[in-house]
Scaffold this motif. Structure first.
Motif, PDB file in Angstrom:
ATOM      1  N   VAL A  27       0.698  -0.907   0.314  1.00  0.00           N
ATOM      2  CA  VAL A  27       0.009   0.435   0.451  1.00  0.00           C
ATOM      3  C   VAL A  27       1.077   1.186  -0.077  1.00  0.00           C
ATOM      4  N   LYS A  28       0.185   2.613  -0.528  1.00  0.00           N
ATOM      5  CA  LYS A  28       1.236   3.851  -0.315  1.00  0.00           C
ATOM      6  C   LYS A  28       1.722   4.337   0.424  1.00  0.00           C
ATOM      7  N   SER A  29       0.549   4.327   1.627  1.00  0.00           N
ATOM      8  CA  SER A  29       1.395   4.756   2.846  1.00  0.00           C
ATOM      9  C   SER A  29       2.763   4.236   3.600  1.00  0.00           C
ATOM     10  N   PHE A  30       2.434   2.696   3.062  1.00  0.00           N
ATOM     11  CA  PHE A  30       3.872   1.922   3.618  1.00  0.00           C
ATOM     12  C   PHE A  30       5.133   2.338   3.526  1.00  0.00           C
TER      13      PHE A  30
ATOM     14  N   SER B 269       5.239   5.176   1.656  1.00  0.00           N
ATOM     15  CA  SER B 269       5.667   6.818   1.812  1.00  0.00           C
ATOM     16  C   SER B 269       6.524   6.910   3.721  1.00  0.00           C
ATOM     17  N   ILE B 270       6.185   5.772   4.524  1.00  0.00           N
ATOM     18  CA  ILE B 270       6.872   5.173   5.809  1.00  0.00           C
ATOM     19  C   ILE B 270       7.941   4.871   5.249  1.00  0.00           C
TER      20      ILE B 270
ATOM     21  N   SER C  68      10.454   8.007   3.581  1.00  0.00           N
ATOM     22  CA  SER C  68      10.513   8.871   4.697  1.00  0.00           C
ATOM     23  C   SER C  68      11.932   8.262   5.952  1.00  0.00           C
TER      24      SER C  68
END
Length: 273
Positions: free
Chosen positions: A158-161, A163-164, A167
């Motif tokens: 998933v995109k949220s993972f 992005s983490i 970062s």
């Protein structure tokens, strides 16, 4: 006093405490100790205890064998992946993250930071290169849980993972550079180092004597000597990409150089030839 009005011969004593008598000697509930805190430990049958010891011993041996097998398979998978030179170690993370978090962002084959991560149907994360190598060599199952897995089943997390993951702050491993960069910008940062190294590699140092002459004013032998590194690079590129056609690579480079200087007429004539 009686419990009820019904006729009964049992009474609670007035001065002493009531003594408890179990209804059966084998009852675990009634078989309490004298103070009522712990239950009485039943005497084990020696034959049964021997069988129990043998069974536990065998189970322990099987568990040990499985653990060693798991360790060996882990080492084998690392050997198959062989990605020490292309993937980043978790030791270069700038922040001392908890162990469980580091495990969640690392590949379960090579134990490096996830590079181009993919997710299996059983929700385990791997580097794309590592999982494809393992599936090719060890068979179509997940290296973490042995669930059936095929290259077509691999999907991006998933995109949220992602992005983490991008970062996360990492330390630059280049000697002399103590900069902390985000994982998403690490490749760009490393390319800057490479460009600087390439520029330093091609810097000419005049150690005295006559001034450096222009390339076209040199003899053919001197031109070959000065361009020997470029010649080797062009030859290697031609063999890899163009089937060894060095001439077409050189002509293309010359055309690009002419068009970069807006000399389109000469470039058109050369293409026509």
């Amino acid at each position: 006093r009686k419990f009820s009005n019904s006729p009964c011969e049992e009474y609670f004593p007035r001065n002493g405490t009531m003594e408890w008598h179990p209804h059966s000697p084998s009852c675990e509930v009634c078989g309490t100790s004298f103070r009522g805190v712990k239950r009485k430990k039943q005497a084990l049958n020696p034959q049964m205890s021997k069988k129990l010891r043998i069974a536990t011993g065998r189970a322990r041996k099987i568990r040990r064998a499985r653990n060693t097998k798991r360790v060996n398979s882990k080492a084998l998978m690392k050997k198959i992946a062989n990605c020490n030179k292309i993937h980043l170690s978790t030791k270069i993370l700038a922040v001392d993250y908890p162990v469980d978090f580091v495990k969640s962002i690392s590949c379960q084959v090579c134990e490096h930071i996830l590079a181009d991560p993919v997710e299996t149907t059983c929700r385990h994360l791997f580097c794309r290169v590592c999982i494809l190598k393992c599936l090719k060599v060890m068979g179509s199952y997940c290296p973490a849980c042995c669930y059936p897995c095929f290259p077509t089943d691999l999907v991006s997390p998933v995109k949220s993972f992602l992005s983490i993951l991008n970062s996360l702050a990492v330390r630059c491993p280049v000697k002399g550079c103590h900069e902390e960069v985000l994982l998403g910008k690490y490749c760009h940062h490393l390319s800057i180092h490479k460009e600087v190294e390439d520029k330093e590699g091609y810097v000419y140092v005049n150690k005295g004597g006559r001034p450096r002459q222009h390339l076209l004013s040199l003899t053919r032998r001197a031109q070959k000597h000065r361009l020997r590194e470029l010649k080797l690079q062009v030859k290697a590129f031609a063999e890899k990409e163009e089937g060894g056609d060095v001439k077409s690579v050189c002509l293309t480079l010359f055309l690009l150089a002419l068009r970069a200087r807006n000399e389109h007429r000469q470039a058109d004539e050369l293409e026509a030839m």
